[in-house]
Design an enzyme around this catalytic site. Structure first.
Site, PDB file in Angstrom:
ATOM      1  N   ARG A 127       0.571  -1.191  -0.013  1.00  0.00           N
ATOM      2  CA  ARG A 127      -0.170   0.178   0.008  1.00  0.00           C
ATOM      3  C   ARG A 127       0.844   1.160   0.154  1.00  0.00           C
ATOM      4  O   ARG A 127       1.825   1.315   0.702  1.00  0.00           O
ATOM      5  CB  ARG A 127      -0.859   0.059   1.174  1.00  0.00           C
ATOM      6  N   ARG A 171       2.268   1.283  10.289  1.00  0.00           N
ATOM      7  CA  ARG A 171       1.913   1.590   8.949  1.00  0.00           C
ATOM      8  C   ARG A 171       2.910   1.710   7.734  1.00  0.00           C
ATOM      9  O   ARG A 171       3.626   2.620   7.861  1.00  0.00           O
ATOM     10  CB  ARG A 171       1.005   3.121   9.006  1.00  0.00           C
ATOM     11  N   GLU A 179      -6.035  -0.726  15.937  1.00  0.00           N
ATOM     12  CA  GLU A 179      -6.638  -1.612  14.971  1.00  0.00           C
ATOM     13  C   GLU A 179      -5.674  -2.786  14.593  1.00  0.00           C
ATOM     14  O   GLU A 179      -4.265  -2.487  14.223  1.00  0.00           O
ATOM     15  CB  GLU A 179      -7.090  -1.121  13.782  1.00  0.00           C
ATOM     16  N   SER A 195      -9.960  -5.687  10.829  1.00  0.00           N
ATOM     17  CA  SER A 195     -11.278  -5.256  10.381  1.00  0.00           C
ATOM     18  C   SER A 195     -12.005  -6.431   9.717  1.00  0.00           C
ATOM     19  O   SER A 195     -11.506  -7.018   8.698  1.00  0.00           O
ATOM     20  CB  SER A 195     -11.374  -4.040   9.364  1.00  0.00           C
ATOM     21  N   ARG A 210       1.324  -6.143  12.944  1.00  0.00           N
ATOM     22  CA  ARG A 210       0.959  -5.639  14.142  1.00  0.00           C
ATOM     23  C   ARG A 210       0.812  -6.659  15.394  1.00  0.00           C
ATOM     24  O   ARG A 210       0.786  -6.007  16.374  1.00  0.00           O
ATOM     25  CB  ARG A 210      -0.373  -4.917  13.816  1.00  0.00           C
TER      26      ARG A 210
END
Length: 422
Positions: free
Chosen positions: A261, A276, A348, A351, A389
């Site tokens: 990403r 990130r 987070e 999801s 993470r």
């Protein structure tokens, strides 16, 4: 993609649901465009009927020896053919514009999704575990990893720039161990382990909703491929342009893949550490099911993702996203947030989203409901979990005052018996 028939029948409902996502009324321009298509289609059909009628009369006129009438009818047929061709082109053009409009609009939330404008309005629905009380000031994962000599951002920057990392030694092994643990747990839950392509065409990304809206967040090759931002893209597209056997549903898939990403919309956020990054590993969960199964399937996927954190004894909470924080393709989403001591907050780590038939319509993925009745499947996706993470959470929650890291009991067998790092 949206069902134009449903929008025709319930325009006020669609506008109300889009309004919950902060959008202005959309159905007037949709229905105006739809009306242009229907009008052009009507003119084309009338011309086709006239052509067919005149074509039959030509033979009758010729049989009677009425050449003048036959010629007149041939002229009518030729004119009708011109109208049919022109209207056919117009229908295709108007349909392309309608498809572009519908493709640009996000999914509509389920009625029970909490209203809200941003992540501040998300609703906590569950919490598990108690954050550890440290007798010292807990360090951040990047400080811990760097001090151990097993997490190197400077070396990664020399070859790739910012937001990359080189893991080595025990941390590299932990990264692999976590993926193995997650895959073992998810396959035991009935998810089929899959190794999908990491490079896909634009139509695959259109199918799951990343294109055209989020192209700036993707990495495109010099050819016609994109690097996957998540294995959701590859796994969900395994059923594109298919008619599935209803008895084969739900179809549950899992994969451990790298994800790529550009993070174009996150300038200045989480630039330090591994939270990130441009490249990270994730174990993805995808379910393809019948519409009446999707609510239960959503809860099951959430349970499967939570189970990994419980196995690792990491404190977390579950929040339901409000209408203003839903992802583009989601109708309902639960976020799992793991506790990070250095930040004194939950962040987070997964999801889990129910997309309804939104992606299925874009991919043309159906199942056989009855004889001559094929219906769109529902698709769901989520992380089970983000590997990097999870490693971050372990470093921070299992750190010791001397800078060593205790290996969670569930991971020790995957780490060759290693109980402490450092």
């Amino acid at each position: 993609m949206h069902d134009i028939k449903a929008i025709r029948e319930n325009p006020a409902e669609y506008d109300a649901l889009w309004a919950k996502r902060g959008l202005e009324p959309q159905t007037k321009k949709i229905l105006d465009q739809d009306a242009l298509i229907r009008k052009a289609t009507q003119v084309m059909q009338e011309a086709e009927a006239a052509r067919n009628k005149s074509s039959k009369l030509i033979g009758q006129a010729m049989a009677k020896g009425d050449k003048e009438e036959a010629e007149r009818l041939k002229t009518e047929v030729a004119g009708a053919k011109n109208v049919i061709a022109a209207m056919g082109q117009q229908v295709e053009s108007e349909k392309a514009q309608l498809d572009m409009l519908l493709a640009s609009l996000p999914n509509v939330p389920f009625e029970d999704v909490p209203d809200g404008e941003s992540e501040d309005d998300n609703v906590e629905v569950a919490k598990w575990g108690e954050p550890k009380e440290f007798s010292f000031e807990p360090q951040s994962h990047d400080d811990l990893g760097t001090a151990l000599g097993l997490m190197n951002f400077e070396t990664a920057a020399k070859m790739s720039g910012s937001r990359f990392v080189v893991l080595s030694g025990a941390l590299s092994r932990m990264d692999r161990a976590l993926a193995s643990l997650m895959l073992d747990m998810q396959t035991e839950e009935g998810f089929e382990e899959t190794t999908p392509p990491f490079l896909v065409w634009n139509r695959a990304l259109f199918g799951t909703g990343q294109l055209p809206k989020f192209e700036e967040d993707l990495y495109k090759t010099d050819g016609d491929h994109y690097l996957i931002p998540t294995a959701e893209v590859s796994l969900t597209n395994t059923v594109r342009e298919s008619i599935l056997d209803a008895d084969a549903l739900p179809k549950r898939l899992t994969a451990h893949t790298p994800c790529f990403r550009s993070e174009a919309g996150s300038a200045g956020r989480d630039t330090k550490g591994m939270i990130r990054q441009h490249q990270f590993n994730k174990v993805e969960l995808v379910s393809i099911c019948k519409p009446e199964e999707s609510e239960d399937e959503h809860k099951n996927m959430l349970r499967c993702a939570e189970a990994v954190l419980q196995k690792l004894e990491l404190p977390y909470r579950v929040v339901e996203l409000c209408t203003g924080d839903l992802g583009f393709g989601a109708r309902k989403t639960y976020d799992i947030e793991v506790w990070l001591p250095s930040q004194n907050t939950y962040r987070e780590i997964s999801s889990i989203s129910n997309c309804g038939d939104f992606q299925a319509r874009r991919m043309q993925a159906r199942y056989k409901f009855a004889e001559k009745d094929n219906r769109f499947v529902h698709t769901l996706n989520g992380s089970g979990l983000a590997v990097g993470r999870t490693l971050v959470a372990i470093l921070e929650n299992y750190q010791n005052e001397d800078g060593t890291i205790t290996v969670p009991k569930a991971l020790v067998p995957y780490m060759g018996g290693l109980e402490t790092i450092g």
